[in-house]
Design a protein around this motif. Structure first.
Motif, PDB file in Angstrom:
ATOM      1  N   CYS A  24       0.808  -1.220   0.000  1.00  0.00           N
ATOM      2  CA  CYS A  24       0.000   0.000   0.000  1.00  0.00           C
ATOM      3  C   CYS A  24       0.840   1.269   0.000  1.00  0.00           C
ATOM      4  CB  CYS A  24      -0.943  -0.015   1.195  1.00  0.00           C
ATOM      5  SG  CYS A  24      -2.095  -1.399   1.132  1.00  0.00           S
ATOM      6  N   GLY A  25       2.151   1.143   0.009  1.00  0.00           N
ATOM      7  CA  GLY A  25       3.003   2.323  -0.060  1.00  0.00           C
ATOM      8  C   GLY A  25       3.254   2.946   1.301  1.00  0.00           C
ATOM      9  N   GLU A  26       3.866   4.106   1.271  1.00  0.00           N
ATOM     10  CA  GLU A  26       4.265   4.791   2.505  1.00  0.00           C
ATOM     11  C   GLU A  26       3.126   5.544   3.166  1.00  0.00           C
ATOM     12  OE1 GLU A  26       7.276   4.539   4.067  1.00  0.00           O
ATOM     13  OE2 GLU A  26       7.511   2.961   2.564  1.00  0.00           O
ATOM     14  N   SER A  27       2.234   6.102   2.372  1.00  0.00           N
ATOM     15  CA  SER A  27       1.119   6.891   2.908  1.00  0.00           C
ATOM     16  C   SER A  27       0.025   5.955   3.399  1.00  0.00           C
ATOM     17  CB  SER A  27       0.584   7.794   1.798  1.00  0.00           C
ATOM     18  OG  SER A  27      -0.508   8.551   2.246  1.00  0.00           O
ATOM     19  N   SER A  28      -0.641   6.319   4.492  1.00  0.00           N
ATOM     20  CA  SER A  28      -1.740   5.493   4.995  1.00  0.00           C
ATOM     21  C   SER A  28      -2.794   6.376   5.633  1.00  0.00           C
ATOM     22  CB  SER A  28      -1.245   4.448   5.991  1.00  0.00           C
ATOM     23  OG  SER A  28      -0.829   5.067   7.191  1.00  0.00           O
ATOM     24  N   PHE A  29      -3.983   5.798   5.866  1.00  0.00           N
ATOM     25  CA  PHE A  29      -5.071   6.569   6.449  1.00  0.00           C
ATOM     26  C   PHE A  29      -4.756   6.965   7.886  1.00  0.00           C
ATOM     27  CE2 PHE A  29      -9.212   7.460   8.255  1.00  0.00           C
ATOM     28  CZ  PHE A  29      -9.771   8.255   7.271  1.00  0.00           C
ATOM     29  N   SER A  30      -4.081   6.074   8.609  1.00  0.00           N
ATOM     30  CA  SER A  30      -3.784   6.380  10.008  1.00  0.00           C
ATOM     31  C   SER A  30      -2.302   6.216  10.288  1.00  0.00           C
ATOM     32  CB  SER A  30      -4.585   5.457  10.934  1.00  0.00           C
ATOM     33  OG  SER A  30      -4.046   4.155  10.902  1.00  0.00           O
ATOM     34  N   VAL A  31      -1.881   6.746  11.412  1.00  0.00           N
ATOM     35  CA  VAL A  31      -0.491   6.637  11.839  1.00  0.00           C
ATOM     36  C   VAL A  31      -0.102   5.166  11.981  1.00  0.00           C
ATOM     37  CG1 VAL A  31       1.125   7.212  13.695  1.00  0.00           C
ATOM     38  CG2 VAL A  31      -0.585   8.876  12.979  1.00  0.00           C
ATOM     39  N   ALA A  90     -13.621  11.030   7.106  1.00  0.00           N
ATOM     40  CA  ALA A  90     -13.477  10.502   8.460  1.00  0.00           C
ATOM     41  C   ALA A  90     -12.212  11.087   9.071  1.00  0.00           C
ATOM     42  CB  ALA A  90     -13.403   8.976   8.444  1.00  0.00           C
ATOM     43  N   SER A  91     -12.124  10.983  10.379  1.00  0.00           N
ATOM     44  CA  SER A  91     -10.907  11.363  11.095  1.00  0.00           C
ATOM     45  C   SER A  91     -10.168  10.102  11.505  1.00  0.00           C
ATOM     46  CB  SER A  91     -11.257  12.176  12.353  1.00  0.00           C
ATOM     47  OG  SER A  91     -11.792  13.426  12.007  1.00  0.00           O
ATOM     48  N   ASN A  92      -8.916  10.280  11.880  1.00  0.00           N
ATOM     49  CA  ASN A  92      -8.175   9.169  12.472  1.00  0.00           C
ATOM     50  C   ASN A  92      -7.481   9.658  13.731  1.00  0.00           C
ATOM     51  OD1 ASN A  92      -5.019   9.394  12.040  1.00  0.00           O
ATOM     52  ND2 ASN A  92      -5.966  10.202  10.194  1.00  0.00           N
ATOM     53  N   ASN A  93      -7.202   8.733  14.626  1.00  0.00           N
ATOM     54  CA  ASN A  93      -6.566   9.040  15.919  1.00  0.00           C
ATOM     55  C   ASN A  93      -7.422   9.980  16.760  1.00  0.00           C
ATOM     56  OD1 ASN A  93      -4.493   7.427  15.109  1.00  0.00           O
ATOM     57  ND2 ASN A  93      -3.156   9.095  14.512  1.00  0.00           N
ATOM     58  N   GLY A  94      -8.741   9.900  16.621  1.00  0.00           N
ATOM     59  CA  GLY A  94      -9.656  10.716  17.415  1.00  0.00           C
ATOM     60  C   GLY A  94     -10.760  11.314  16.576  1.00  0.00           C
ATOM     61  N   ASN A  95     -11.646  12.045  17.235  1.00  0.00           N
ATOM     62  CA  ASN A  95     -12.764  12.733  16.594  1.00  0.00           C
ATOM     63  C   ASN A  95     -12.368  14.203  16.461  1.00  0.00           C
ATOM     64  OD1 ASN A  95     -14.652  10.382  16.858  1.00  0.00           O
ATOM     65  ND2 ASN A  95     -14.196  10.747  19.011  1.00  0.00           N
ATOM     66  N   PHE A  96     -12.406  14.737  15.245  1.00  0.00           N
ATOM     67  CA  PHE A  96     -11.869  16.077  15.035  1.00  0.00           C
ATOM     68  C   PHE A  96     -12.854  16.977  14.301  1.00  0.00           C
ATOM     69  CE2 PHE A  96      -8.098  13.544  15.685  1.00  0.00           C
ATOM     70  CZ  PHE A  96      -7.333  14.362  16.494  1.00  0.00           C
ATOM     71  N   SER A 117     -16.117  12.011  12.759  1.00  0.00           N
ATOM     72  CA  SER A 117     -15.760  11.038  13.793  1.00  0.00           C
ATOM     73  C   SER A 117     -14.598  10.170  13.345  1.00  0.00           C
ATOM     74  CB  SER A 117     -16.970  10.161  14.119  1.00  0.00           C
ATOM     75  OG  SER A 117     -18.028  10.943  14.629  1.00  0.00           O
ATOM     76  N   ASP A 118     -13.976   9.525  14.317  1.00  0.00           N
ATOM     77  CA  ASP A 118     -12.873   8.612  14.055  1.00  0.00           C
ATOM     78  C   ASP A 118     -13.357   7.435  13.218  1.00  0.00           C
ATOM     79  OD1 ASP A 118     -10.978   6.286  14.607  1.00  0.00           O
ATOM     80  OD2 ASP A 118      -9.954   7.910  15.654  1.00  0.00           O
ATOM     81  N   GLY A 170      -8.948  24.440   6.796  1.00  0.00           N
ATOM     82  CA  GLY A 170      -7.880  24.707   7.743  1.00  0.00           C
ATOM     83  C   GLY A 170      -6.802  23.648   7.595  1.00  0.00           C
ATOM     84  N   GLU A 171      -5.969  23.546   8.611  1.00  0.00           N
ATOM     85  CA  GLU A 171      -4.912  22.532   8.599  1.00  0.00           C
ATOM     86  C   GLU A 171      -5.158  21.559   9.732  1.00  0.00           C
ATOM     87  OE1 GLU A 171      -0.100  21.989   8.418  1.00  0.00           O
ATOM     88  OE2 GLU A 171      -0.957  23.990   8.345  1.00  0.00           O
ATOM     89  N   ASN A 172      -5.434  20.315   9.372  1.00  0.00           N
ATOM     90  CA  ASN A 172      -5.645  19.269  10.364  1.00  0.00           C
ATOM     91  C   ASN A 172      -5.281  17.931   9.723  1.00  0.00           C
ATOM     92  OD1 ASN A 172      -6.660  17.278  12.105  1.00  0.00           O
ATOM     93  ND2 ASN A 172      -8.131  18.715  12.951  1.00  0.00           N
ATOM     94  N   PRO A 173      -4.114  17.377  10.062  1.00  0.00           N
ATOM     95  CA  PRO A 173      -3.659  16.141   9.413  1.00  0.00           C
ATOM     96  C   PRO A 173      -4.461  14.904   9.800  1.00  0.00           C
ATOM     97  CG  PRO A 173      -2.172  16.740  11.189  1.00  0.00           C
ATOM     98  CD  PRO A 173      -3.160  17.872  11.049  1.00  0.00           C
ATOM     99  N   PHE A 174      -5.428  15.051  10.687  1.00  0.00           N
ATOM    100  CA  PHE A 174      -6.231  13.907  11.122  1.00  0.00           C
ATOM    101  C   PHE A 174      -7.605  13.850  10.468  1.00  0.00           C
ATOM    102  CE2 PHE A 174      -3.324  14.889  14.662  1.00  0.00           C
ATOM    103  CZ  PHE A 174      -2.559  13.733  14.605  1.00  0.00           C
ATOM    104  N   ILE A 175      -7.940  14.859   9.658  1.00  0.00           N
ATOM    105  CA  ILE A 175      -9.214  14.866   8.938  1.00  0.00           C
ATOM    106  C   ILE A 175      -8.952  14.514   7.478  1.00  0.00           C
ATOM    107  CG2 ILE A 175     -11.148  16.270   8.136  1.00  0.00           C
ATOM    108  CD1 ILE A 175     -11.011  17.849  10.712  1.00  0.00           C
TER     109      ILE A 175
END
Length: 191
Positions: A24-31, A90-96, A117-118, A170-175
């Motif tokens: 799946c490569g280096e990039s992923s949906f979550s950490v 969706a968000s990852n690592n929490g609800n943002f 939501s996460d 805005g800037e939010n790497p989790f959304i």
């Protein structure tokens, strides 16, 4: 209601889906290197219906990107008076949440909070509705069947007479955003 499907292709910057038995490569949906399993989602570029809203599942880029992580992008849209904004993601690592600003040229005409939501939450944290549900999370080592990822819809009803031609995030790497559909009650197809 007529719909305008926003072309996110130039802004795709993350890989959120992964095919079975593929690197799946280096990039992923979550950490934690988690993905939505491709075989349980609409086909890339496919028009999909949720309630009375249609959305287009994104086309995967040559780099393997299929969703947008918020990095202060300004996305142009056809100038029109829209009544709704439906954002599928969706968000990852929490609800943002983060602020979405609508502009007519250089003038801000409206803003609202995008709340997602996460992706592995058992229940929606906000008022976002699960639109796509997968039976497991894909991971490079093995599929995680105890987690069921979801893509949600944040559906924003706009005040009357809001005309705009730009959406600013805005800037939010989790959304993560997979698709945006703008609704127009004035009739006339805006595709």
């Amino acid at each position: 209601m007529k719909s305008y499907h926003v072309d996110l292709t130039p802004f795709l910057n993350n890989s959120g889906t992964c095919d079975e038995h593929k690197d799946c490569g280096e990039s992923s949906f979550s950490v934690g290197k988690s993905y939505f399993p491709t075989e349980h989602l609409p086909k890339f570029g496919e028009l999909t219906q949720w309630e009375d809203v249609t959305f287009i599942f994104p086309t995967r880029t040559n780099e393997g990107f299929d969703n947008v992580i918020l990095e202060e992008q300004t996305i142009p849209v056809k100038q029109n008076s829209y009544s709704t904004v439906s954002i599928f993601g969706a968000s990852n690592n929490g609800n943002f949440f983060d602020t979405v600003r609508l502009f007519l040229d250089d003038k801000e005409v409206h803003q609202f909070k995008l709340k997602l939501s996460d992706f592995i939450a058992e229940k929606s944290w906000f008022d976002d509705v699960p639109v796509l549900n997968c039976p497991f999370v894909r991971n490079p080592i093995n599929d995680l069947h105890h987690l069921q990822p979801k893509i949600y819809c944040h559906h924003e009803v706009l005040p009357p007479n809001i005309t705009f031609n730009k959406i600013k995030f805005g800037e939010n790497p989790f959304i993560h955003i997979f698709s945006i559909t703008l609704g127009n009650v004035e009739g006339g197809n805006v595709e």
